[in-house]
Write an enzyme that holds these catalytic residues in place. Structure first.
Site, mmCIF file in Angstrom:
data_model
loop_
_atom_site.group_PDB
_atom_site.id
_atom_site.type_symbol
_atom_site.label_atom_id
_atom_site.label_comp_id
_atom_site.label_asym_id
_atom_site.label_seq_id
_atom_site.Cartn_x
_atom_site.Cartn_y
_atom_site.Cartn_z
ATOM 1 N N ARG A 49 0.819 -1.204 0.000
ATOM 2 C CA ARG A 49 0.000 0.000 0.000
ATOM 3 C C ARG A 49 0.857 1.260 0.000
ATOM 4 N NH1 ARG A 49 -4.531 0.005 2.312
ATOM 5 N NH2 ARG A 49 -4.083 -1.972 3.336
ATOM 6 N N THR A 50 1.773 1.347 0.917
ATOM 7 C CA THR A 50 2.628 2.527 1.025
ATOM 8 C C THR A 50 3.494 2.683 -0.224
ATOM 9 O OG1 THR A 50 2.726 2.262 3.422
ATOM 10 C CG2 THR A 50 4.415 3.643 2.417
ATOM 11 N N LYS A 79 24.117 -10.593 1.373
ATOM 12 C CA LYS A 79 25.563 -10.816 1.278
ATOM 13 C C LYS A 79 26.298 -10.061 2.378
ATOM 14 C CE LYS A 79 25.176 -11.515 -3.702
ATOM 15 N NZ LYS A 79 25.256 -10.807 -4.995
ATOM 16 N N ARG A 100 11.775 1.613 3.353
ATOM 17 C CA ARG A 100 11.039 0.918 4.411
ATOM 18 C C ARG A 100 11.955 -0.152 4.937
ATOM 19 N NH1 ARG A 100 5.398 0.746 6.129
ATOM 20 N NH2 ARG A 100 5.096 -1.217 7.201
ATOM 21 N N HIS A 128 6.870 6.344 11.069
ATOM 22 C CA HIS A 128 6.269 6.231 9.740
ATOM 23 C C HIS A 128 5.672 7.607 9.442
ATOM 24 C CE1 HIS A 128 4.458 4.826 6.229
ATOM 25 N NE2 HIS A 128 3.580 3.972 6.675
#
Lengths: 304, 304, 304
Positions: A49-50, A79, A100, A128
């Site tokens: 959604r974001t 890695k 994110r 957020h």
């Protein structure tokens, strides 16, 4: 120095209303102000959604996108590369990075080595800030102000990022607001926020009877009990405790609004008809507002 | 016949410098020479960095992108489709395919049935020719030449694709270079490359004392010990053996350059300040060069 | 009300030929008729081929894309969000949604709450209407008609979505066609389709000897035994039973066509030369037709 978006606290009233104004403008008329610019959306944790709302925002302003939906599993991270190295490698490819991450503080680390703006789209239990922005923008859209409102925050207040950020923004940029915290005993709002509200002279109370507070609030801000962030035991204790459904919906003030950051599970159970027709249901408008405020934000950090 | 990019050996000096020239031009001034063209990035193996740099390169030239980040799990491959069929189905959708595959030879197979250009972005233990290109482009940018240089290649030389390809290109397109191979005993450069260098009259030696060779080399090309490609035992034996850090960094010649294909784990441990300010640190410029050389390459294979 | 694409049965002859005409036009000349429009491709189940062909179609018409390749694992779905909520949140971000879902009926549910067009790109064992469209478009391209043809459908007819949809479209929009069903005993075409064909007066027979029917059919429509949709035992019983290879390929009528929705595993085993040069091999043209018919469809549902 680029203007990074790391936490809700960084906004002041002036920037907030500048962004609101831009968002209102972009809502009416798309333009090409980010033509040729490239946004990288780097997601180490799922949030379709974001991500899609940032990408749509960028495209609607004429911009372009490079994207990874699962950076944790598929990038150099496995890695053993540090987030700082990843950002230093990726930043020449683009004009802005939306990140994110599953670790608190990752966005800040990223911003410290980046010479293009970094936008935090959620960092673990941390912040957020663009969700906080769209929440307060929604309040502004629905009430024409962010002052002098009575706001019930309901659900998992201990782990909910959105309610914490909203407290910061209301405390810093609003005035004469009053907050009612409604949560299970073991998921109460934490002391750091309560202290902040006291310092900012924002009145607040704690309540446990949802029914009683519904008639007297302007905003009922519902949140999901986040299964993925608490223990199974805590989840079972909290689940289904505070719900808006047909039994108590009519108690809500006619001029009030129900908000929810979404996704929801069972916290709000209303018919499709009510959701489509009753103006108190604000959560889908709220989600849509995310698009416009993110357009404003992208334009702000990229074009300055 | 489209011009496919399959292995580093395919480039000759003429093409190389034509690409360098284009890359230099694109670095200064973006244009729209691939407007309306579509690039498909088909990745069967994780490589976010490579994928994003190709996609950014395409966008910066006005092109468009379709992409899959996990073709192995999510494509028809799990239903048993051959790589040849996949390419024949996808090629009408686009004007160029960048493919990353876990199997050596996959890109070659793909190119054999494709009537649009295929670019190999790494095929298992096989080749990664655009990495080789950006390495030699970086040498050209930093030294103004790809001849008469003393280059130490350090780390897992047995499995490192990048050092193998760089040997090919230096042998084929450069002259009077000298290579020093520095690796753990069990991860030495393989005979096929040593034979190739002998045939091309490129001088080389093997060394085990990094300290001793640092003052006398022009390029220290560091590589990661690739945990995912060797046994646990071999990894433990090799890990941490050849490192650049504050203890030996000062030994490096003032006019030399440290290169690394990235990602790194612990092979280079320098402060942020040194990395930002000391011109010997070339690995982030090297990564950025990948963008420009890939722009040059895309323009070359698509527009011809 | 937007025009949603949910199942093959919804098309009538008029719409079909309108789409064919558009597809033919887009095949010859790209235009910018979806400039500035955004398509969201929301895939809960792997289907890289379908996704990339929709995305390429959108880009070729000047449109833009937001995309998720693994919505099941990475979206709000794992937090318990309903498909209806997801659609209501995403629809303001875009102008059309292409959805692929593992559950039958998901696309219909999505369309019921969406005020922008929803296109079903496959819902579990349910429908895949754009595959059906490209199949019938291919028949139209290869034969100049969709009437009066003898069509053998071969393989797993019980679970094959494509053959079921093709039966619907031939029954509804074609005339005087005749179908021969060739399948293992335990994977026969189901009664609902047979009843539908009877009602529409489409002649059909069942056969078990592929060799015998090859000389007398216009179209040999091969399908894959879908390992992932049937039991291991049923798969073993069916595998390798009906195959086109060098032994029987010569039996096929010179003017006939072999079609296959792809991906294939071992149902068709012909040399690269035959596949490139023999006009009976239609399955790669069929796949390419998907691009043009999807361009026509996107233009149709978005621009109306």
């Amino acid at each position: 120095m680029p203007y990074h978006i790391i936490e809700a606290q960084q906004f002041d009233k002036e920037i907030l209303f500048k962004l609101f104004e831009k968002a209102d403008k972009f809502r009416m008329k798309i333009n090409n102000c980010l033509g040729g610019k490239i946004l990288a959306t780097i997601f180490y944790e799922p949030s379709t959604r974001t991500r899609l709302s940032f990408e749509s925002a960028m495209l609607k302003l004429g911009g372009l996108i490079i994207s990874t939906e699962n950076a944790k599993e598929f990038s150099s991270a496995i890695k053993g590369e540090s987030i700082e190295d990843t950002i230093r490698v990726i930043s020449p490819y683009c004009d802005c990075i939306v990140i994110r991450h599953y670790e608190e503080g990752a966005a800040k680390k990223a911003s410290e080595v980046s010479d293009i703006p970094v936008i935090n789209a959620g960092d673990g239990k941390g912040q957020h800030p663009t969700q906080a922005l769209l929440d307060v923008y929604t309040i502004y859209r629905e009430f024409g102000k962010i002052d002098n409102l009575k706001i019930a925050m309901v659900g998992d207040l201990a782990n909910g990022r959105t309610v914490r950020s909203l407290c910061y923004l209301l405390g810093k940029c609003g005035k004469d607001n009053e907050i009612i915290f409604v949560s299970p005993e073991h998921l109460k709002m934490k002391d750091d926020i309560l202290d902040f509200l006291r310092k900012k002279d924002v009145g607040f109370t704690e309540a446990s009877d949802l029914k009683k507070i519904l008639p007297e609030t302007d905003i009922v801000y519902m949140t999901r009990i986040q299964k993925e962030r608490i223990s199974k035991e805590d989840y079972e204790k909290a689940k289904g405790k505070f719900i808006i459904n047909r039994d108590n919906f009519h108690l809500i003030n006619k001029n009030a609004r129900i908000m929810h950051p979404l996704p929801r599970v069972d916290e709000i159970q209303l018919t499709l008809q009510i959701e489509n027709e009753d103006s108190r249901v604000a959560y889908f408008r709220q989600a849509e507002n995310g698009l416009y405020i993110r357009m404003a934000l992208l334009e702000f950090v990229i074009n300055g």
